[in-house]
Design an enzyme around this catalytic site. Structure first.
Site, short mmCIF file in Angstrom:
data_model
loop_
_atom_site.label_atom_id
_atom_site.label_comp_id
_atom_site.label_asym_id
_atom_site.label_seq_id
_atom_site.Cartn_x
_atom_site.Cartn_y
_atom_site.Cartn_z
N SER A 49 0.86 -1.19 0.00
CA SER A 49 0.00 0.00 0.00
C SER A 49 0.89 1.24 0.00
CB SER A 49 -0.88 0.00 1.24
OG SER A 49 -0.06 0.14 2.39
N ASP A 84 -0.79 -1.64 -4.17
CA ASP A 84 -2.15 -1.96 -3.69
C ASP A 84 -2.91 -0.65 -3.45
OD1 ASP A 84 -4.15 -3.68 -2.82
OD2 ASP A 84 -3.48 -3.61 -0.73
N GLY A 174 -10.61 -5.41 6.45
CA GLY A 174 -10.59 -5.46 7.92
C GLY A 174 -11.47 -6.57 8.46
N ASN A 222 -6.77 -11.18 -1.93
CA ASN A 222 -5.95 -10.27 -1.12
C ASN A 222 -6.15 -10.48 0.38
OD1 ASN A 222 -5.55 -9.17 -3.64
ND2 ASN A 222 -6.16 -7.11 -3.08
N THR A 225 -5.37 -8.32 6.89
CA THR A 225 -5.77 -8.29 8.31
C THR A 225 -5.51 -9.60 9.06
OG1 THR A 225 -7.42 -6.65 7.75
CG2 THR A 225 -7.70 -7.73 9.86
O1 G3H Z 1 -5.92 -4.77 -0.59
C1 G3H Z 1 -5.76 -5.48 0.42
C2 G3H Z 1 -6.80 -6.36 0.89
O2 G3H Z 1 -7.97 -6.20 0.24
C3 G3H Z 1 -6.72 -6.89 2.27
O3 G3H Z 1 -7.96 -6.99 2.94
O4 G3H Z 1 -7.10 -6.73 5.24
O5 G3H Z 1 -9.38 -7.49 4.83
O6 G3H Z 1 -7.49 -8.98 4.32
P1 G3H Z 1 -7.99 -7.60 4.41
ZN ZN Z 2 -7.97 -4.11 -0.82
#
Ligand code: G3H
Ligand code: ZN
Length: 271
Positions: A49, A84, A174, A222, A225
């Protein structure tokens, strides 16, 4: 081996499998993720990110860190470095210049016309060597009281020749409060557009949800979290038990096994 993952994504689509994106935060996470994916012989997309890029020092630092680890750890699986949720063309171009192999431009909060226009501008700079992912719909939020993407909008965005589409199908980033409400009919319809699909916010989803998503065309999943939760819990436990410890290497490494365990679990759900 650093790659844009295009071939692997097409193969995954053909074989009804998915490739994981695991987000990285620092040297240690990158090392642990690469080691575990190598052990499992699983191609990996390292999601970075903009805030993680800033935290780690910058776009060039990220690329050189990953390249250094691939060489020193003798990593032979396909590895992609992916921006990302890139927020602007400027940020995407910085990533391309530094050597990222895959870029997501996230203009999902803009009106469709802007999302299309800026995605087209990115494709001009990125193709044919760098993969482009676009997002459509309100992932983790709502537009006109709906948390689902509009199918007609998907159709329009796909015409830009993006490589990957991330639609809002009830997924969110999240922690999910209660049960996720994924719209499989919508996913099935979007899959008919014949474009590799991405699932954001996969942490917290059940094995069954992941399986169904892959059946219906999701090829990139992806995770962030769930990795963070597992790592943080293990580190907190370690610190509580080892109150006198002050070596940062021991403290950061105390989350290694927990992190690798989650990575292995996730990989096993994708193939
Ligand atoms: O772009 C990153 C993700 O979409 C991560 O999502 O933190 O809910 O696993 P997450
Ligand atoms: Zn994402």
């Amino acid at each position: 081996m650093l790659t844009n993952m295009k071939q692997e994504i097409l193969n995954a689509k053909k074989n009804k499998q998915a490739i994981p994106q695991f987000n990285i935060n620092n040297l240690e996470w990158t090392k642990f993720i690469l080691e575990e994916c190598q052990k499992e012989n699983c191609p990996v997309i390292l999601g970075v990110s903009e805030s993680a890029i800033e935290y780690m020092g910058g776009y060039n630092t990220v690329v050189n860190l990953v390249k250094g680890l691939i060489k020193d750890l003798k990593i032979t699986i396909p590895v992609s470095i992916h921006l990302d949720h890139g927020s602007s063309l400027e940020s995407c171009i910085k990533a391309i210049t530094a050597g990222f192999t895959s870029i997501m431009l996230d203009k999902s909060k803009e009106i469709l016309e802007i999302n299309i226009k800026e995605t087209e501008q990115l494709i001009e700079k990125a193709h044919p060597n760098i993969l482009v992912e676009a997002e459509i719909g309100p992932i983790g939020t709502t537009i006109n009281n709906s948390k689902y993407t509009n199918f007609e909008d998907c159709k329009e965005l796909v015409k830009t020749k993006i490589d990957l589409l991330a639609p809002a199908i009830g997924n969110k980033h999240g922690i999910y409060e209660g049960q996720a409400e994924l719209d499989y009919n919508l996913l099935e319809k979007i899959n008919k557009l014949d474009i590799p699909l991405v699932l954001h916010g996969a942490s917290g989803l059940s094995k069954e949800d992941i399986k169904k998503c892959i059946e219906l065309g999701i090829v990139k999943i992806n995770y962030n979290t769930d990795l963070q939760l597992a790592w943080a819990e293990a580190v907190k436990k370690y610190i509580n038990k080892n109150k006198e410890e002050y070596d940062p290497r021991k403290i950061i490494k105390s989350g290694e096994i927990a992190l690798k365990t989650v990575i292995k679990e996730k990989i096993n759900q994708l193939r």
